[in-house]
Design an enzyme around this catalytic site. Structure first.
Site, PDB file in Angstrom:
ATOM      1  N   HIS A 108       0.813  -1.209   0.000  1.00  0.00           N
ATOM      2  CA  HIS A 108       0.000   0.000   0.000  1.00  0.00           C
ATOM      3  C   HIS A 108       0.851   1.266   0.000  1.00  0.00           C
ATOM      4  O   HIS A 108       0.378   2.323  -0.429  1.00  0.00           O
ATOM      5  CB  HIS A 108      -0.956  -0.011   1.189  1.00  0.00           C
ATOM      6  CG  HIS A 108      -2.132  -0.912   0.988  1.00  0.00           C
ATOM      7  ND1 HIS A 108      -3.391  -0.637   1.479  1.00  0.00           N
ATOM      8  CD2 HIS A 108      -2.248  -2.099   0.332  1.00  0.00           C
ATOM      9  CE1 HIS A 108      -4.227  -1.609   1.134  1.00  0.00           C
ATOM     10  NE2 HIS A 108      -3.550  -2.510   0.447  1.00  0.00           N
ATOM     11  N   HIS A 270      -2.158 -12.525  -2.195  1.00  0.00           N
ATOM     12  CA  HIS A 270      -3.248 -13.183  -1.488  1.00  0.00           C
ATOM     13  C   HIS A 270      -2.932 -14.635  -1.147  1.00  0.00           C
ATOM     14  O   HIS A 270      -3.804 -15.357  -0.663  1.00  0.00           O
ATOM     15  CB  HIS A 270      -4.542 -13.072  -2.301  1.00  0.00           C
ATOM     16  CG  HIS A 270      -5.055 -11.675  -2.392  1.00  0.00           C
ATOM     17  ND1 HIS A 270      -6.191 -11.339  -3.085  1.00  0.00           N
ATOM     18  CD2 HIS A 270      -4.581 -10.510  -1.871  1.00  0.00           C
ATOM     19  CE1 HIS A 270      -6.392 -10.030  -2.991  1.00  0.00           C
ATOM     20  NE2 HIS A 270      -5.419  -9.512  -2.270  1.00  0.00           N
TER      21      HIS A 270
END
Length: 740
Positions: A108, A270
């Site tokens: 991020h 993920h």
């Protein structure tokens, strides 16, 4: 998550009913109030003075490159590993490992990067500051950074937050069994947030950035205010994986990723960890910037249960992707393709998908030792299966996991380094030897550089070639001003002004003088290199800059000043094969006020675009001002347009632009052509000058006019020449990380 405090609103005209342009009451300057409240549309020159030296506690002499070079990287890795595997009671680690949290933190930080203006990215450690520290998508990352404080405290000035945030993500991957491609240190901390346009929306998760069918506003990349990429529940919370695939492709493209890289990042990222949505989202408190003082910079305090661990709420989605959430393997794809999926909701009420008909129940481990769970996925995860292109890529990886590992390693490396610029800026023992195309490679210097005698000879040859001051200055500016301080791309090094796509950019007037200048300089280069003694050579890139320097010396002499413009050789020439045309295309200026160029489709008037360009060139307001005035009298305008050329002695380095702009005997009015230009008429009503909005703003804006008055004074000519040359030299060397 809904905004905690409603935004201040204005009337349509920007004025309150009593005629005052401020709604409510004026704030103290320490609260953020000021002139912008009264006149919201005034130029904000503060964007040219961001992160000033006086705000840097390290001092002007601090050399981060020298400090970070002293770190024992193996010891640093061990220290981060210890933090990752030591769960803290104030924020317990899922599965006893903070690795997935650190991957998200690094992702991020780097993932704010966008290709259209190069802004965002991990450099500077911007995730520490508003608004990024309080974006809904960054919920709980405040805890990740606090977990790393013992490491930052130990290494102090030797390790920036910007490097630590990203390196922790890299270490997390290694800790959980993944082999990364490499890592470059070198991100220097900044001490205040960048002034970046993140979108027009005044509420979190607003999406006013779209027009037409689903056309995303430039230069934005994320789909909604406060998100890094896409909405994990689907477009605007619509859990349609196929529709989400459209958003994924466009968003990741705007962050410099192709389909393979996009799929690799989603699958790879993920493979680890989980999302958090244990309970109702309305039990989560305000973000860090709105949180009470006593929370000491932490936000999103939850009153659901303990508020942490098994009760944590972040995105509101409660998904664990794999049965091995702290181990690198191929289980994400095995589970994605191993089950059919049905739409469900998390305990927080967010959309997600669960394996159909109870399949796989109990096979997914609970992060804190509770009962096993059913397989779950995000709507955006299923996009990889339903989109034909992503499906073809990921199904192959299902059978060839080694290819996934290779692609994820390269994509992750690109993600966390995309805003760092050339590899010359990468520091430390983990930098790969291989240079990749997206890093805009330039060859290493393989010859002896020209000295003072050769430089003098080359200047003479250039000035005797028939090329004009205007042509030489324009070409050098076109090459060097392609640099962006945001992602350190562009610039004169590499000589790409003669390569596609730059040679065809409209702002460079490709059908005008550019090709003639290129051809002439190439002839001079070939002649010099064939006759020079020993291994002395000059690159085309160096000649472009040297030509501009020689032209300025000639123009200064015409104005009565004998000067030497600094020139630092050492640039090399890239080939077309070393130049990714599609990647470089986003560097094309849509406006360049320094050349009085305004293309189509700009979101703001020309004077605002000038400030944006100056910001990307890391210029101060005085530097911007002196460059505009100098380039005008040197005839460096786009297509040699007369706009702003307030002089009778073109190609002479005088301060005439400023003197004549301040002339009270000239009256300005919009041109009858209604083309956004202006006419300056003398007392007889005769048109003496024409100008653009960029030109006139230097007389209209009070702060810029103050600078113009410095350079327009009777004693200002020597200072003007000195300051222009200094600013010119700065721009010519913005990309010379090899010498600074």
């Amino acid at each position: 998550m809904p905004e905690q405090h409603p935004p201040i609103t204005e009337t349509t005209t920007g004025a309150a009913s009593n005629g005052c342009p401020v709604v409510g009451h004026m704030k103290y300057p320490v609260e953020g109030g000021g002139n912008q409240d009264w006149w919201p549309n005034r130029l904000n020159l503060k964007v040219l003075h961001q992160n000033p030296a006086v705000a840097d506690p390290m001092g002007a002499a601090f050399d981060y490159a020298a400090e970070v070079a002293t770190i024992d990287v193996d010891a640093l890795t061990r220290d981060i590993e210890e933090v990752m595997t030591t769960s803290q009671p104030w924020w317990p680690a899922d599965y006893g490992h903070y690795g997935p949290l650190f991957i998200r933190m690094a992702w991020h930080a780097a993932g704010t990067y966008r290709i259209h203006d190069g802004r965002g990215g991990a450099g500077g450690g911007m995730q520490r500051f508003a608004p990024l520290n309080s974006w809904p998508d960054n919920a709980s990352l405040d805890k990740a950074r606090r977990l790393l404080w013992p490491v930052k405290k130990k290494y102090g000035k030797k390790l920036s937050w910007a490097d630590l945030i990203v390196f922790a993500g890299n270490c997390a991957l290694e800790s959980m069994g993944f082999k990364t491609f490499g890592f470059g240190f070198g991100r220097v901390d900044q001490w205040e947030p960048d002034e970046v346009y993140w979108g027009k929306e005044a509420t979190w998760l607003g999406d006013e950035r779209y027009s037409g069918k689903r056309d995303l506003e430039n230069p934005l990349a994320a789909v909604q205010m406060g998100l890094i990429y896409v909405n994990p529940e689907g477009p605007n919370g619509n859990p349609d994986p196929m529709a989400a695939a459209v958003d994924i492709r466009e968003t990741f493209r705007r962050m410099a990723m192709n389909d393979v890289e996009t799929a690799a990042l989603i699958v790879g990222g993920h493979t680890f960890g989980k999302t958090h949505g244990a309970g109702p989202a309305d039990l989560v408190g305000p973000e860090p910037e709105a949180a009470p003082l006593e929370q000491m910079g932490l936000g999103w305090k939850s009153s659901y249960g303990t508020g942490t661990g098994k009760d944590a709420i972040t995105s509101g989605i409660e998904v664990v992707w794999t049965n091995t959430p702290t181990k690198w393997d191929n289980s994400f794809l095995e589970i994605l393709y191993g089950y059919e999926w049905e739409l469900t909701k998390s305990p927080a009420g967010a959309w997600q998908y669960t394996a159909k008909d109870g399949a796989g129940a109990g096979t997914i481990p609970d992060p804190f030792g509770g009962p096993g769970r059913s397989p779950t996925m995000l709507a955006t995860d299923l996009s990889l299966r339903v989109d034909p292109i992503y499906e073809r890529i990921t199904r192959r990886w299902l059978e060839h996991p080694e290819e996934l590992a290779d692609e994820f390693a390269k994509a992750w490396y690109k993600l966390i380094h995309r805003d760092m610029g050339p590899v010359a800026r990468y520091l430390g023992p983990l930098v790969p030897k291989q240079t990749l195309l997206w890093q805009d490679p330039v060859p290493a210097v393989s010859h002896d550089l020209v000295g003072e005698a050769e430089i003098a000879s080359l200047k003479s040859q250039i000035l005797a070639s028939g090329l004009t001051v205007s042509q030489l200055v324009s070409t050098a500016w076109a090459a060097a001003s392609s640099f962006r301080g945001s992602d350190k791309r562009g610039g004169a090094n590499g000589g790409r002004i003669r390569l596609q796509p730059q040679v065809g950019w409209e702002v460079n007037d490709p059908d005008g003088d550019l090709r003639k200048v290129i051809r002439t300089l190439e002839e001079i280069q070939e002649s010099f290199n064939s006759a020079a003694p020993g291994n002395i050579k000059v690159s085309f890139a160096d000649l472009v800059v040297l030509g501009g320097c020689a032209a300025i010396e000639k123009a200064a002499k015409a104005a009565g000043h004998n000067i030497t413009v600094p020139f630092t050789p050492g640039r090399t020439d890239a080939s077309q094969e070393q130049t990714d045309v599609e990647s470089f295309a986003v560097l094309e200026p849509k406006a360049d006020g320094f050349r009085n160029y305004l293309g189509k489709g700009n979101p703001l008037p020309a004077e605002y675009m000038l400030l944006d360009k100056a910001n990307l060139l890391t210029l101060s307001a005085p530097e911007m001002t002196v460059l505009v005035g100098g380039l005008r009298v040197l005839g460096a305008n786009y297509k040699r347009l007369p706009l702003g050329v307030f002089t009778e002695a073109s190609e002479s380095l005088t301060n005439d632009f400023f003197v004549n702009l301040l002339d009270m005997g000239i009256t300005w009015e919009p041109s009858p052509a209604d083309d956004g230009t202006y006419q300056g008429k003398d007392g007889s009503g005769k048109v003496k000058w024409t100008g653009s909005r960029v030109d006139l703003v230097f007389g209209s804006n009070s702060e810029l006019r103050a600078l113009v008055e410095v350079y327009g004074a009777d004693d200002a000519q020597p200072k003007f020449v000195q300051d222009f040359v200094a600013a010119w030299d700065k721009v010519m060397n913005l990309d010379r990380f090899d010498v600074r």
